[in-house]
Write an enzyme that holds these catalytic residues in place. Structure first.
Site, short mmCIF file in Angstrom:
data_model
loop_
_atom_site.label_atom_id
_atom_site.label_comp_id
_atom_site.label_asym_id
_atom_site.label_seq_id
_atom_site.Cartn_x
_atom_site.Cartn_y
_atom_site.Cartn_z
N CYS A 3 0.86 -1.19 0.00
CA CYS A 3 0.00 0.00 0.00
C CYS A 3 0.90 1.23 0.00
CB CYS A 3 -0.98 -0.02 1.17
SG CYS A 3 -0.20 0.04 2.80
N ARG A 9 -3.34 -0.62 5.46
CA ARG A 9 -3.92 -1.71 4.66
C ARG A 9 -3.00 -2.90 4.49
NH1 ARG A 9 -5.20 2.14 -0.24
NH2 ARG A 9 -3.24 2.97 0.61
N ASP A 119 -8.38 3.65 1.42
CA ASP A 119 -7.39 4.06 2.42
C ASP A 119 -8.12 4.63 3.64
OD1 ASP A 119 -5.38 5.13 3.87
OD2 ASP A 119 -4.52 6.33 2.24
P1 4NP Z 1 -1.80 2.85 4.11
O1 4NP Z 1 -2.45 4.20 4.67
O2 4NP Z 1 -1.26 3.18 2.73
O3 4NP Z 1 -2.94 1.90 4.06
O4 4NP Z 1 -0.70 2.44 5.08
C1 4NP Z 1 -1.76 5.41 4.72
C2 4NP Z 1 -0.87 5.65 5.73
C3 4NP Z 1 -0.21 6.84 5.82
C4 4NP Z 1 -0.45 7.83 4.87
C5 4NP Z 1 -1.34 7.58 3.84
C6 4NP Z 1 -1.98 6.38 3.76
N1 4NP Z 1 0.19 9.08 4.98
O5 4NP Z 1 -0.09 9.96 4.16
O6 4NP Z 1 1.04 9.27 5.88
#
Ligand code: 4NP
Length: 150
Positions: A3, A9, A119
Site C-alpha cells: 500500500c 492496509r 485508504d
Molecule cells: P496505508 O495508509 O497506505 O494503508 O498504510 C496510509 C498511511 C499513511 C499515509 C497515507 C496512507 N500518509 O499519508 O502518511
C-alpha cells in the site's frame, strides 16, 4: 502486500494472511511494504492494530518498510491495494515477468475489476472496520485460489 504507507492496509493483509496460513498449516513467505518512505520502521497505525486485535488478528509486531525493485526477485506475487500503488510498483518493474507478478489484491475477491481497498488513514474507526472485513474476505479468496483449497 503493498500500500502507500505500510501502516494500515498492507500490514493488515500481511497479518491476516500470516495468521490464516499458520492456522491452516500452509507454507508461504508473506511480507508487506509501502511505496512511500514516510513511515519506515514504524509499527502499524494504532487504529489498525486495535481493529485487527478486536477480530483476533495480531499485527503490532510488523514494521513498515519501503517497496524496492529487489522485491521482484524475492516474491512470486506482488499485490497492491489501489491504482496508485499499482502505478508506483509497475514503474519499478524491469521485465515483463516482473510486471506480471503485480496484481490488485482485491482481484482475488472481485476478479478482473481492479477494485481498490479504500485508504482508511483519514477516516473513522468505522472505516477501519470496513477495511478489516474486506481484507478478511479477500485473504480467504486468495488462499482458496493460491492453495487450491475447497
Ligand atoms: P496505508 O495508509 O497506505 O494503508 O498504510 C496510509 C498511511 C499513511 C499515509 C497515507 C496512507 N500518509 O499519508 O502518511
Amino acid at each position: 502486500m503493498v500500500c502507500l504507507g505500510n501502516i494500515c492496509r498492507s500490514p493488515l493483509a500481511d497479518g491476516l494472511l500470516l495468521r490464516k496460513i499458520k492456522e491452516r498449516n500452509l507454507n508461504a513467505h508473506v511480507d508487506s511494504a509501502g511505496t512511500a518512505n514516510y513511515h519506515i520502521g514504524k509499527a502499524p497505525d494504532s487504529r489498525m492494530i486495535k481493529t485487527a486485535a478486536k477480530f483476533g488478528t495480531p499485527i503490532e509486531f510488523l514494521r513498515a518498510r519501503q517497496f524496492t525493485a529487489q522485491d521482484f526477485q524475492n516474491f512470486d506475487h506482488i499485490l497492491v491495494m489501489d491504482q496508485s500503488n499499482y502505478s508506483d510498483v509497475i514503474a519499478l518493474a524491469q521485465t515483463e515477468a516482473d510486471q506480471k507478478k503485480v496484481n490488485f489484491f482485491l482481484d482475488y475477491l472481485y476478479p478482473n475489476q481492479n477494485s481498490e481497498v479504500p485508504d482508511p488513514y483519514y477516516g473513522t474507526l468505522k472505516d477501519f472496520e470496513a477495511v478489516y472485513q474486506l481484507v478478511d474476505e479477500a485473504t480467504d479468496a486468495l488462499i482458496q485460489k493460491l492453495f487450491h483449497e475447497q
